[in-house]
Design an enzyme around this catalytic site. Structure first.
Site, short mmCIF file in Angstrom:
data_model
loop_
_atom_site.label_atom_id
_atom_site.label_comp_id
_atom_site.label_asym_id
_atom_site.label_seq_id
_atom_site.Cartn_x
_atom_site.Cartn_y
_atom_site.Cartn_z
N HIS A 144 50.42 48.35 31.17
CA HIS A 144 49.66 49.07 30.15
C HIS A 144 50.53 49.96 29.26
O HIS A 144 50.41 49.93 28.04
CB HIS A 144 48.56 49.91 30.81
N LEU A 177 45.63 43.93 30.03
CA LEU A 177 46.64 43.37 30.93
C LEU A 177 46.63 44.07 32.29
O LEU A 177 45.99 45.11 32.45
CB LEU A 177 48.02 43.51 30.28
N LYS A 181 41.67 50.84 31.54
CA LYS A 181 42.03 51.85 32.53
C LYS A 181 42.58 51.17 33.79
O LYS A 181 42.25 50.01 34.07
CB LYS A 181 40.83 52.77 32.83
N ARG A 232 43.80 43.52 41.51
CA ARG A 232 43.41 44.73 42.25
C ARG A 232 43.86 44.68 43.70
O ARG A 232 43.91 45.72 44.37
CB ARG A 232 41.90 44.92 42.15
N PHE A 250 37.78 40.06 32.06
CA PHE A 250 37.01 41.23 31.64
C PHE A 250 36.89 41.29 30.11
O PHE A 250 35.83 41.64 29.58
CB PHE A 250 37.66 42.51 32.16
N ALA A 251 37.96 40.95 29.42
CA ALA A 251 37.91 40.92 27.96
C ALA A 251 36.91 39.88 27.48
O ALA A 251 36.13 40.13 26.55
CB ALA A 251 39.29 40.63 27.39
N ASP A 275 41.64 51.54 40.32
CA ASP A 275 40.62 50.74 39.65
C ASP A 275 39.33 51.50 39.41
O ASP A 275 38.82 51.54 38.29
CB ASP A 275 40.34 49.47 40.46
N TYR A 290 52.12 37.57 22.58
CA TYR A 290 51.70 38.93 22.28
C TYR A 290 52.44 39.47 21.07
O TYR A 290 51.86 40.12 20.19
CB TYR A 290 51.96 39.84 23.49
#
Length: 325
Positions: free
Chosen positions: A80, A75, A98, A167, A15-16, A179, A59
């Site tokens: 999170h 992540l 989120k 997910r 997604f990033a 999600d 990280y």
């Protein structure tokens, strides 16, 4: 102070790569400066966007670099809070994908750290940065649909074949409600300014310990809500606000200009219809630019943690109601 924000991305998530890194790169007053990943292959697409990208092998190494001003955290859900707190401890502003937390009370530690450090901390609830949602709220508040009686929500996709997806895993905070429940619940709250008073019913189907289909009805002070989220249905998204004088519908409410053209439809008596279209806006870019303005100018961030905490509270209410049945 620099006149731009140097951003680092914590992990080379898909997604990033596809959405947030390009948005950071495109946003005014921001720069994609760093990526933390030990994989050269995963770093390559990010470096293609920004040839002078600094790649860190951990990280912690990125958080230790004073050249990084803000960190985006994509992540898995269960990590999170931990990395949001670590980022702020390292003096970094932080934007977390989120849901930021898995229970509403976990927000308290993040909010306390934000207030103690004076840093910007936010959840990446991007849709409220899109002009279609500002138009929807404006129409609602102007009385365009009269007294609101019901909100109908639907958001679905099908990832049953992707068994390793976070997910679909309970250990990473998976499920349709964590999600995409944030979208149907959060957008309802954003437009109306109301909070749920009670959950009326839940019908939830589980696979491997995560909810893959959920139908929820809820009572708000002035209307009833009914919505479905699913990770096992054909892709669909729709938000409808139905009043006694009109109906307002968003046909691409969550993946604007990807699922379909962002549009607000206003249905009025005598078959009158008004359409408001937003074909060019990017909620991801708008979100980053709003964050940059908060960092550089001290502007109030338009979607504070206190707001998104309320959405997690509604998710908690749903899950608590389901457990008590």
């Amino acid at each position: 102070m620099r006149n731009h924000v140097n951003w680092g991305v914590l992990g080379a998530a898909k997604f990033a790569k596809e959405h947030m890194a390009p948005a950071i790169h495109a946003a005014r007053r921001g720069r994609l400066a760093g990526l933390a990943t030990s994989s050269a292959d995963k770093a390559a697409p990010f470096a293609a966007m920004t040839p002078d990208l600094t790649v860190y092998d951990s990280y912690d190494a990125m958080l230790a670099d004073p050249a990084i001003d803000a960190v985006y955290v994509p992540l898995p859900n269960h990590l999170h809070v931990e990395w949001a707190l670590k980022a702020m401890d390292a003096g970094k502003h932080v934007l977390v994908e989120k849901p930021l937390t898995l229970r509403a009370d976990q927000f308290d530690e993040v909010i306390a750290k934000r207030d103690a450090t004076g840093l910007i901390a936010a959840e990446a609830f991007m849709i409220v940065h899109h002009p279609q949602w500002h138009k929807a709220r404006e129409l609602y508040q102007s009385g365009a649909i009269g007294k609101l009686r019901r909100v109908s929500a639907a958001f679905s996709y099908d990832n049953r074949q992707d068994t390793g997806n976070i997910r679909n895993r309970p250990d990473t905070g998976g499920g349709s409600l964590p999600d995409i429940g944030v979208y149907v619940f959060g957008s309802t709250r954003f437009v109306t300014g109301e909070e749920p008073t009670r959950i009326l019913s839940t019908e939830i189907e589980y696979e491997n310990g995560v909810d893959v289909w959920a139908h929820v009805t809820a009572e708000f002070p002035s209307f009833h809500y009914s919505g479905v989220t699913s990770m096992r249905m054909t892709p669909w998204q729709d938000m409808t606000f139905h009043g006694d004088k009109g109906l307002m519908r968003l046909t691409a409410p969550f993946n604007a200009n990807v699922y379909d053209i962002a549009q607000v439809e206003l249905h009025l008596p005598n078959a009158e219809r008004q359409f408001y279209r937003f074909p060019m806006a990017s909620h991801y870019v708008n979100q980053v630019e709003a964050f940059n303005a908060s960092v550089l100018d001290g502007a109030d961030y338009p979607c504070p943690l206190e707001f998104v905490r309320g959405t997690q509270t509604m998710i908690d209410m749903v899950m608590d109601f389901e457990k008590a049945k």
